[in-house]
Design a protein around this motif. Structure first.
Motif, PDB file in Angstrom:
ATOM      1  N   VAL A   1       0.867  -1.189   0.000  1.00 30.70           N
ATOM      2  CA  VAL A   1       0.000   0.000   0.000  1.00 30.70           C
ATOM      3  C   VAL A   1       0.897   1.229   0.000  1.00 30.70           C
ATOM      4  O   VAL A   1       1.892   1.286   0.732  1.00 30.70           O
ATOM      5  CB  VAL A   1      -0.934   0.016   1.225  1.00 30.70           C
ATOM      6  N   LEU A   2       0.538   2.207  -0.806  1.00 33.49           N
ATOM      7  CA  LEU A   2       1.302   3.462  -0.875  1.00 33.49           C
ATOM      8  C   LEU A   2       0.402   4.595  -0.412  1.00 33.49           C
ATOM      9  O   LEU A   2      -0.628   4.881  -1.030  1.00 33.49           O
ATOM     10  CB  LEU A   2       1.772   3.696  -2.315  1.00 33.49           C
ATOM     11  N   SER A   3       0.779   5.221   0.701  1.00 34.29           N
ATOM     12  CA  SER A   3      -0.068   6.265   1.283  1.00 34.29           C
ATOM     13  C   SER A   3       0.785   7.249   2.073  1.00 34.29           C
ATOM     14  O   SER A   3       1.768   6.853   2.717  1.00 34.29           O
ATOM     15  CB  SER A   3      -1.124   5.652   2.197  1.00 34.29           C
ATOM     16  N   ASP A   4       0.405   8.507   2.053  1.00 33.36           N
ATOM     17  CA  ASP A   4       1.200   9.503   2.787  1.00 33.36           C
ATOM     18  C   ASP A   4       0.748   9.696   4.222  1.00 33.36           C
ATOM     19  O   ASP A   4       1.507  10.193   5.053  1.00 33.36           O
ATOM     20  CB  ASP A   4       1.192  10.846   2.053  1.00 33.36           C
ATOM     21  N   ALA A   5      -0.476   9.312   4.567  1.00 36.15           N
ATOM     22  CA  ALA A   5      -0.995   9.561   5.913  1.00 36.15           C
ATOM     23  C   ALA A   5      -1.561   8.269   6.489  1.00 36.15           C
ATOM     24  O   ALA A   5      -2.314   7.560   5.820  1.00 36.15           O
ATOM     25  CB  ALA A   5      -2.070  10.640   5.879  1.00 36.15           C
ATOM     26  N   ILE A   6      -1.196   7.960   7.734  1.00 36.21           N
ATOM     27  CA  ILE A   6      -1.620   6.707   8.351  1.00 36.21           C
ATOM     28  C   ILE A   6      -1.945   6.919   9.825  1.00 36.21           C
ATOM     29  O   ILE A   6      -1.447   7.834  10.468  1.00 36.21           O
ATOM     30  CB  ILE A   6      -0.514   5.630   8.235  1.00 36.21           C
ATOM     31  N   LEU A   7      -2.811   6.048  10.335  1.00 33.25           N
ATOM     32  CA  LEU A   7      -3.043   5.995  11.771  1.00 33.25           C
ATOM     33  C   LEU A   7      -1.838   5.333  12.440  1.00 33.25           C
ATOM     34  O   LEU A   7      -1.187   4.490  11.825  1.00 33.25           O
ATOM     35  CB  LEU A   7      -4.301   5.164  12.069  1.00 33.25           C
ATOM     36  N   PRO A   8      -1.532   5.688  13.692  1.00 30.34           N
ATOM     37  CA  PRO A   8      -2.218   6.644  14.557  1.00 30.34           C
ATOM     38  C   PRO A   8      -1.644   8.059  14.479  1.00 30.34           C
ATOM     39  O   PRO A   8      -1.927   8.891  15.336  1.00 30.34           O
ATOM     40  CB  PRO A   8      -1.978   6.051  15.936  1.00 30.34           C
ATOM     41  N   TYR A   9      -0.846   8.325  13.456  1.00 33.45           N
ATOM     42  CA  TYR A   9      -0.144   9.611  13.367  1.00 33.45           C
ATOM     43  C   TYR A   9      -1.003  10.682  12.715  1.00 33.45           C
ATOM     44  O   TYR A   9      -0.694  11.876  12.818  1.00 33.45           O
ATOM     45  CB  TYR A   9       1.166   9.417  12.607  1.00 33.45           C
TER      46      TYR A   9
END
Length: 337
Positions: A5-13
């Motif tokens: 998966v390519l993503s710039d925003a993730i939990l828990p941040y």
């Protein structure tokens, strides 16, 4: 299966609808025995470029960069950094499929190259579609470039997961994506069992979400000002927070409205269960995960009628929630009823 998966925003941040939906899907896949690796920025405090949480591997392909400008808009620099760093997919750990998060679009260029060279399928998760007029308002003279990048990403994916029927329709009609490549994948959320006995209802109206202009939290505050006994709780952060806190004081709501920061899903669920109504005056939602979370906690939701609000798909007026016009008097009337 090895799922990248390519993503710039993730939990828990980061706390938001898309981060919640992405996390829920990832942990479910991991529990089914799939190996899930999320390529992102180095958000965690540990110095290691790769850590594991909830059975999911988090791999930093770039140093963290501030995602939003002071005005609440996406940082162009952050999108450039992530787009260039995504070239690391060319020599990253092997994967069987790569899913790219819609925002901020720039990683799609590297993702397309990596998947073609590795002969692996490319999927995309799509939350909302912006038309040309919205892109012009958002980026000014760069708006046409933003629209083109959006269309490039959607058209070059082998399969696109849309989280609402509204998004699926716009992918095909606005961006020209083949309808056979679009699947509506309605997300779910995980909630803890309801406590017994049930907690007392101590808040009349709760809002959950990022404090941005299109969320229209000011409309909720103005509605509460018309209801002398009503209390409110605003859970979230964002560039609108100082203005909204000042507005609450100006309206004389200082002793009836509290502002809090989201500090985990369990705490959020407790706040939802201690409230009587979720009020979401947002006019732009690709799905509306806060509405879904409220419903899972047994809480009705009030949403507003707007062409860009996919949260309307989750609410049946008078049955599991309320629908109002985007107007403080209209919202106050529905709350009062």
């Amino acid at each position: 299966m090895r799922i990248a998966v390519l993503s710039d925003a993730i939990l828990p941040y980061h706390h938001g609808g898309k981060e919640t939906l992405q996390h829920e899907r990832a942990i479910r896949l991991a529990r089914r025995g799939h190996r899930v690796r999320i390529h992102t920025m180095h958000w965690w405090p540990e110095p290691e470029p790769e850590i594991e949480r909830d059975g999911i591997v988090l791999h930093a392909i770039a140093s963290k960069v501030r995602m939003y400008t002071a005005g609440g808009r996406r940082s162009i620099w952050e999108s450039v950094v992530l787009g260039v760093a995504s070239l690391r997919l060319l020599w990253s750990a092997p994967f069987d499929i790569l899913d790219v998060d819609q925002f901020p679009f720039t990683p799609f260029f590297a993702a397309v190259i990596a998947c073609r060279l590795r002969r692996r399928p490319l999927t995309a998760t799509w939350y909302e579609v912006w038309d040309r007029a919205y892109w012009r308002r958002y980026l000014g003279w760069l708006g046409p470039i933003g629209f083109w990048m959006q269309r490039f990403g959607a058209r070059h994916a082998d399969l696109v997961f849309a989280d609402s029927a509204l998004t699926a329709t716009r992918l095909t009609s606005w961006l020209g994506v083949d309808p056979g490549k679009v699947i509506v994948l309605s997300p779910g959320v995980t909630v803890d069992p309801a406590p017994d006995p049930a907690p007392p209802k101590v808040v009349d109206c709760i809002f959950v979400g990022r404090l941005l202009p299109h969320k229209h939290v000011d409309v909720l505050l103005e509605a509460l000002a018309q209801l002398p006994q009503a209390t409110g709780l605003i859970v979230g952060n964002g560039p609108e927070k100082p203005r909204l806190m000042a507005l609450a004081d100006h309206l004389g709501l200082g002793d009836r409205v509290r502002f809090e920061t989201a500090d985990g899903h369990q705490a959020l669920q407790a706040r939802l269960r201690s409230s009587r109504l979720l009020v979401s005056p947002s006019t732009r939602e690709g799905f509306g995960v806060a509405v879904l979370e409220a419903q899972a906690c047994g809480l009705p939701a009030l949403v507003v009628r707007h062409k860009d609000n996919a949260a309307l798909e989750l609410v049946r007026d008078g049955e599991n929630g309320l629908i109002a016009e985007l107007d403080a008097k209209a919202v106050a009337a529905r709350i009062r009823a």
